[in-house]
Design a protein around this motif. Structure first.
Motif, mmCIF file in Angstrom:
data_model
loop_
_atom_site.group_PDB
_atom_site.id
_atom_site.type_symbol
_atom_site.label_atom_id
_atom_site.label_comp_id
_atom_site.label_asym_id
_atom_site.label_seq_id
_atom_site.Cartn_x
_atom_site.Cartn_y
_atom_site.Cartn_z
ATOM 1 N N SER A 1 -34.452 -3.486 35.378
ATOM 2 C CA SER A 1 -35.508 -1.912 36.394
ATOM 3 C C SER A 1 -34.573 -1.731 37.490
ATOM 4 N N PRO B 1 -35.059 1.027 39.062
ATOM 5 C CA PRO B 1 -36.377 1.536 40.651
ATOM 6 C C PRO B 1 -36.693 -0.478 40.969
ATOM 7 N N GLU B 2 -36.702 -1.383 40.152
ATOM 8 C CA GLU B 2 -36.734 -2.491 41.094
ATOM 9 C C GLU B 2 -36.259 -2.886 41.772
ATOM 10 N N LYS C 1 -35.867 -1.467 45.160
ATOM 11 C CA LYS C 1 -36.890 -1.986 46.333
ATOM 12 C C LYS C 1 -35.728 -3.336 46.223
ATOM 13 N N PRO D 1 -31.611 6.680 47.819
ATOM 14 C CA PRO D 1 -33.351 5.824 46.736
ATOM 15 C C PRO D 1 -33.676 4.693 47.847
ATOM 16 N N LYS E 1 -35.210 2.663 50.246
ATOM 17 C CA LYS E 1 -36.719 2.942 51.378
ATOM 18 C C LYS E 1 -36.465 1.971 53.120
#
Ligand code: IFM
Length: 442
Positions: A178, A180-181, A184, A255, A257
């Protein structure tokens, strides 16, 4: 002198999970217990049994003449259950760094090197913001315990490799796919580093703290092709520079954060560069350049890449630079001597002032999902008997340390007869070689 290293100081590197052996409950012990996850079915439980052979290994470091040793800590041994610290494991590490100091060897200690305690892994590890505080508590404890002997720290090793292999390709624990993971995870590792950096400085104001970043040049397969050029730039940004910028400066760009608790600043006392190879990019895919010299794992051997990266790092992140890893798997120790010469040469020709160079690895180590196959050590290991043998490339390294460079004699004895590589990529003969049992040819 064939190659004068000036003020460059030489050391060797290892990590806890890869050499210690034993049954600590880590993410990697759990992963290796799942059939098919590690190519040769081995686990870190055997490795080099370093936990029981610290004295023997320090004697070997001394025999190599090494004055700098990068070593890791096994968090799962230190904190086997959340919030419960094992004082005997901590005492073992205190004894180890004390013994290193007594031997005149300065330790550079890595606090996280792909290795999470099992209990943390169960809770989602670096996908959960709570992990940052849990990591900082462990860091706080270990810096307190080791501070009389250690003043140089690597908070996190290769955050991009940990996030990519575990959360994009799914080949490493926890086996997720993933993006997105993964982003993160990279963001939270950066938060973990920044908070650990601040915590270490509260305890040791003069400590030197950094991250060991895995860097590689991403080159377009066809430089006239805009898609290859764009692909190369995008991959370099996503794989390494975005997370490096976040960790070094607290600047979180998409991307990744950030959070209100992190302000831009400077969160490094040195930059650590881990260098192995380059990526050859065609559109959205990357691989190995055809017809180039490769090592036992099929990675292109490209010393110039190290010079190029050092130049980039020096301009992006001013300050001291350590090459925190560089090395090659070479099961028959037939090309490591030239590899060493060429890569140390690349450090010198970069013109960048590099303070340290740590060769990966001091000794053969358990190579994650590749298991016991790849042989990175200057010291070769017979896994069955746990005997150690200094390779000829190790003898060369010792000679380089003694003379501050590669003398004419050393060049003639070790570098000249050394091959350039294990094979040539794309030539149909780049399968990994298998080491003969027993000691290497010395
Ligand atoms: O063995 C690894 C190490 O753990 C991290 N950097 C790359 C090395 C070789 O693959």
């Amino acid at each position: 002198m064939k190659l004068d290293l000036g003020t460059l100081e030489l050391g060797v590197a290892t990590s806890a999970t890869q050499i210690e052996g034993g049954n600590a409950d880590t993410n990697w012990h759990r992963w290796a217990a799942i059939p098919g996850k590690v190519k040769d079915g081995t686990s870190p439980a055997r490795a080099a049994d370093h936990w029981n052979r610290v004295d023997e290994d320090i004697a070997l470091l001394s025999e190599l003449g090494v004055r700098h040793y990068r070593m890791g800590l096994e968090w799962a041994r230190i904190e086997p259950q959340e919030g419960v610290f094992d004082t005997s494991a901590i005492a073992h590490y205190v004894d180890e760094v004390k013994a290193l100091r007594a031997a005149g060897i300065a330790p550079l200690v890595t606090l996280h090197h792909f290795n999470n305690p099992g209990w943390l892994e169960e809770r989602g590890a670096w996908t959960r913001p709570e992990t940052v505080g849990v990591f900082v508590r462990y860091v706080h404890r270990m810096v307190h315990e080791l501070k009389d002997y250690v003043s140089e720290w690597i908070t996190i090793n290769e955050p991009n490799v940990y996030a990519t292999n575990g959360y994009v390709f799914g080949q490493w624990p926890p086996g997720k796919k993933s993006i997105p993971e993964a982003m993160k995870v990279m963001s939270l590792l950066a938060h973990g580093h920044i908070q650990a950096y601040q915590e270490i400085h509260k305890i040791q104001p003069h400590a030197k703290v950094g991250v060991a970043q895995h860097l590689r040049p991403f080159d377009p397969a066809f430089s006239y092709n805009p898609f290859d050029r764009l692909g190369a730039t995008a991959m370099a940004y996503l794989f390494q520079w975005a997370s490096f910028d976040a960790m070094a400066y607290g600047r979180f760009k998409a991307p990744l954060k950030g959070s209100a608790t992190v302000s831009p600043g400077r969160y490094y006392d040195f930059t650590g560069v881990n260098y192995y190879t380059r990526s050859w990019v065609s559109g959205v895919t990357q691989g190995t350049r055809g017809n180039s010299p490769v090592n036992d794992m099929g990675w292109e051997i490209y010393p110039e890449g190290l010079s190029r990266l050092l130049t980039q790092v020096a301009s992006r992140y001013p300050g001291p630079i350590y090459v925190t890893e560089n090395g090659t798997p070479d099961a028959t120790d037939s090309f490591r001597a030239r590899y060493l010469y060429d890569h140390l040469g690349a450090v010198m020709t970069s013109g960048v002032e590099v303070e340290r160079y740590y060769h990966w690895s001091f000794m053969d180590n358990w190579e994650w999902i590749e298991g016991e196959g790849p042989r990175f050590g200057l010291v070769a290991l017979d896994y069955d008997t746990q005997e150690r043998f200094i390779c000829e490339s190790g003898r060369l390294y010792a000679d380089i340390i003694t003379h501050g460079g590669v003398s004419e004699e050393a060049y003639a004895r070790w570098v000249e007869p050394s091959a350039r590589s294990s094979a040539v990529s794309g030539a149909g003969n780049s399968a990994p070689r298998v080491r003969r049992p027993g000691p290497p040819v010395l």
